[in-house]
Every structure is written in structure tokens, then in C-alpha cells.
Design a protein around this motif. Sequence first.
Motif, short mmCIF file in Angstrom:
data_model
loop_
_atom_site.label_atom_id
_atom_site.label_comp_id
_atom_site.label_asym_id
_atom_site.label_seq_id
_atom_site.Cartn_x
_atom_site.Cartn_y
_atom_site.Cartn_z
N GLY A 66 66.94 82.25 100.12
CA GLY A 66 68.06 82.49 101.02
C GLY A 66 67.97 81.59 102.23
O GLY A 66 67.32 80.55 102.20
N LEU A 67 68.60 82.03 103.28
CA LEU A 67 68.64 81.26 104.52
C LEU A 67 67.61 81.78 105.49
O LEU A 67 67.56 82.99 105.76
CB LEU A 67 70.04 81.34 105.13
N GLY A 68 66.77 80.87 105.98
CA GLY A 68 65.78 81.24 106.98
C GLY A 68 65.89 80.32 108.18
O GLY A 68 66.52 79.27 108.11
N GLN A 69 65.30 80.74 109.24
CA GLN A 69 65.29 79.92 110.46
C GLN A 69 63.95 79.23 110.62
O GLN A 69 62.92 79.73 110.16
CB GLN A 69 65.58 80.80 111.68
N ALA A 70 63.98 78.09 111.26
CA ALA A 70 62.72 77.40 111.55
C ALA A 70 61.80 78.34 112.34
O ALA A 70 62.25 79.00 113.29
CB ALA A 70 63.00 76.14 112.35
N GLY A 71 60.57 78.41 111.89
CA GLY A 71 59.61 79.30 112.50
C GLY A 71 59.59 80.69 111.89
O GLY A 71 58.70 81.49 112.21
N GLY A 72 60.55 80.96 111.05
CA GLY A 72 60.66 82.27 110.42
C GLY A 72 59.90 82.36 109.11
O GLY A 72 59.10 81.48 108.77
N SER A 73 60.18 83.43 108.38
CA SER A 73 59.46 83.71 107.13
C SER A 73 60.42 84.11 106.02
O SER A 73 61.49 84.67 106.29
CB SER A 73 58.45 84.85 107.34
N LEU A 74 60.00 83.80 104.81
CA LEU A 74 60.66 84.28 103.61
C LEU A 74 59.58 84.59 102.58
O LEU A 74 58.49 84.01 102.62
CB LEU A 74 61.61 83.24 103.03
N ARG A 75 59.90 85.49 101.66
CA ARG A 75 58.95 85.82 100.60
C ARG A 75 59.65 85.67 99.26
O ARG A 75 60.66 86.32 99.02
CB ARG A 75 58.43 87.24 100.77
N LEU A 76 59.11 84.82 98.42
CA LEU A 76 59.65 84.61 97.09
C LEU A 76 58.87 85.45 96.09
O LEU A 76 57.67 85.66 96.22
CB LEU A 76 59.56 83.14 96.70
N SER A 77 59.59 85.91 95.08
CA SER A 77 58.98 86.65 93.98
C SER A 77 59.38 86.00 92.67
O SER A 77 60.46 85.41 92.55
CB SER A 77 59.44 88.11 93.99
N CYS A 78 58.51 86.13 91.68
CA CYS A 78 58.80 85.63 90.34
C CYS A 78 58.28 86.68 89.37
O CYS A 78 57.07 86.95 89.33
CB CYS A 78 58.13 84.29 90.10
N LYS A 96 51.97 93.96 87.53
CA LYS A 96 53.43 93.92 87.65
C LYS A 96 54.03 92.66 87.05
O LYS A 96 55.24 92.43 87.13
CB LYS A 96 53.84 94.02 89.12
N ASN A 97 53.17 91.82 86.47
CA ASN A 97 53.64 90.56 85.88
C ASN A 97 54.43 89.74 86.89
O ASN A 97 55.53 89.22 86.58
CB ASN A 97 54.51 90.81 84.64
N ALA A 98 53.88 89.63 88.08
CA ALA A 98 54.63 88.97 89.14
C ALA A 98 53.74 88.05 89.96
O ALA A 98 52.55 88.31 90.15
CB ALA A 98 55.29 90.00 90.06
N VAL A 99 54.35 86.99 90.44
CA VAL A 99 53.70 86.08 91.38
C VAL A 99 54.60 85.97 92.61
O VAL A 99 55.83 86.05 92.49
CB VAL A 99 53.44 84.70 90.74
N TYR A 100 53.98 85.82 93.74
CA TYR A 100 54.71 85.82 95.00
C TYR A 100 54.32 84.58 95.82
O TYR A 100 53.27 83.99 95.62
CB TYR A 100 54.37 87.07 95.82
N MET A 101 55.18 84.26 96.77
CA MET A 101 54.82 83.26 97.75
C MET A 101 55.38 83.66 99.11
O MET A 101 56.61 83.74 99.28
CB MET A 101 55.30 81.86 97.37
N GLN A 102 54.48 83.95 100.00
CA GLN A 102 54.85 84.25 101.38
C GLN A 102 54.94 82.95 102.13
O GLN A 102 53.96 82.18 102.18
CB GLN A 102 53.80 85.16 102.01
N MET A 103 56.09 82.68 102.71
CA MET A 103 56.33 81.43 103.41
C MET A 103 56.53 81.73 104.89
O MET A 103 57.52 82.37 105.26
CB MET A 103 57.55 80.71 102.83
N ASN A 104 55.60 81.31 105.70
CA ASN A 104 55.67 81.52 107.15
C ASN A 104 55.85 80.19 107.86
O ASN A 104 55.66 79.12 107.28
CB ASN A 104 54.39 82.21 107.63
N SER A 105 56.19 80.28 109.12
CA SER A 105 56.37 79.08 109.95
C SER A 105 57.25 78.06 109.24
O SER A 105 56.91 76.87 109.14
CB SER A 105 55.01 78.46 110.31
N LEU A 106 58.36 78.52 108.75
CA LEU A 106 59.24 77.66 107.97
C LEU A 106 59.73 76.47 108.78
O LEU A 106 59.92 76.56 110.01
CB LEU A 106 60.45 78.47 107.48
N LYS A 107 59.93 75.37 108.06
CA LYS A 107 60.43 74.14 108.66
C LYS A 107 61.68 73.71 107.89
O LYS A 107 61.81 74.01 106.69
CB LYS A 107 59.38 73.04 108.57
#
Length: 121
Positions: A9-21, A75-86
Amino acid sequence: VQLVESGGGLGQAGGSLRLSCKASGLTFSNYYMVWFRQAPGKEREFVAGISWAGSSTTYADSVKGRFTISRDNAKNAVYMQMNSLKPEDTAVYYCAAGRTSMVRTTGGQYWGQGTQVTVSS
């Protein structure tokens, strides 16, 4: 076999997003899992990888210290926590599965459909 990403989705610089698969149709714990990304006009690039039991992780230099890959084999899942977005993190992010760690360079045996991440400045 199906890999389904979510969380972009949409994030702001310096913000965070978490992806799941979420994976189905395969014995998840037998697969090395990787996140790739592809920005407009650029080649696909490796972002992060995690070993079968999750004991070992590796990251591209561009995301080291900001992104964290993890997995939950129950849970058959992989994640990626993305912090300090650029803004340069803007790309379509794909999860991929392969039987060996070579998936980091050769690409996955199985791929998700991708999820868009857009980072505004």
C-alpha cells in the motif's frame, strides 16, 4: 502451489509497512523463502531471504537494518517488516519459494503475484 502476498500500500517516508505471504500447496518448511522487488524501469532485485527453519536470514545492503524477514511454518507464511521506509523502496514486492538458497540469485520455483508498495516523501 500458490503464494499470495498482502500488506502493500501507500506509506510515508520514515514509516512502516508489513508484508505477508501465505503459501499453500507445498510443504512450506521445505522451502527457502525470499522477497524480491521490482521498481518501474528497473530489474528485479533480491531484498531478503530466510532459511527453512528461520534460523538464518540475509538482506540486500539497501535494506539491511531497516527490513526484517521472518516466517511462521505453522501458518505457512513469511513476513517482511519494513521500517524507516524511503521513496526508493517503492516497487512491486514478490515473495518466492525455492528448495535451496540459490533462489536468492536464480529466482524462485514458485512466485506470488506481487503487492505494490509506494512510499511518499
